[in-house]
Scaffold this motif. Sequence first.
Motif: not given
Length: 326
Positions: A209-218, A238-249, A317-323
């Motif tokens: 999750l920390y790796a996902a949070l680093t992708q959120v635009p400051r 702002v934060t949740w829509p970006v990390i949501k796919p990783v969180f669900q996975m 399905r989550q992996l395919l969506k992220i891809g």
Amino acid sequence: MKAFAPPVSVPPQPAHRDTPPAAARRAPRKRAGAYLPYALIAPTVVAIAAVFVWPLVKTVIMSFQDVGRRELWTGQAAEWVGFEQFTNILGDGEFWDVVWRTVLFMVACVVTTMGVGLLLAQAMQRMSTWIRLALTAALVAAWAMPLLVATSIFRWFADSDYGVVNMVLTKYLGLDFRGHNWWLDSKQGFLIIAAVVIWGAIPFVTITLYAALTQVPRELEEAAALDGAGALGVFRYVTWPVIKPVFQMVATLSVIWDFNVFGQVFLMRGNEPEPEYSLLGIYSFEKAFESNSFSQGAAIALITVLLLSGVAVYYLRQLLKIGEVE
């Protein structure tokens, strides 16, 4: 005056019959190279089939037979009983008690793991570099600790005579927990087992999750804060829509892992879990090796796979969506 003769065009000479075109010369080489990727992945496919596919096929076959100790040791052909093992298991009230106990245990572990992991991941964003590196090293060390060592430590924590938990509750919180046995009540015992499971799962969840949070635009977070959004508003919009796919996975993987907990319960109860501590993995093991009904154990394992198949499909399905997003 001399007349000039018109130029005569010379037709191109055909290539020699004995010399094939360049494309024809390259065709056999291309055909040979087309099979190279399949040859390279063939050992991996064989290893996966030997480790995963063949045991699954044997489990399916055994679940429709009546395999006992004699058939397993002597190699004698087992009797085919059809769906008898499944009807006996699904009609057993004890099995459904174990299923509900497993589901409740899984939900408690997953919710706590994801919550604590997300909080730690957000805290890591606000730490200095050295503190964050130290915490990451501690998380990796905890993740790499063998299960036998971790369960031994937590058994010592919950020991009735010398346990740290009883000492802290009695000495510092003023509660009378001297000589308290946490294992007499299964609800209290599962708290200790859940602590082992959560402690071992938090490192993976936190680092991912920390790796996902680093992708959120400051700049988006700063703009939302300037527009008057509070901390919860910034996280929600702002934060949740970006990390949501990783969180669900990660949550889906946690569901699969915690639903199949076996070693923590088995080791914490001294290799002999009581019936009230029986989860699906323990229940299948007891039916197969203690009751000598290997077909029933195989049927319970297959039912567990079917129960988790929906979760596995959701994970894929989550992996395919992220891809697709990438």
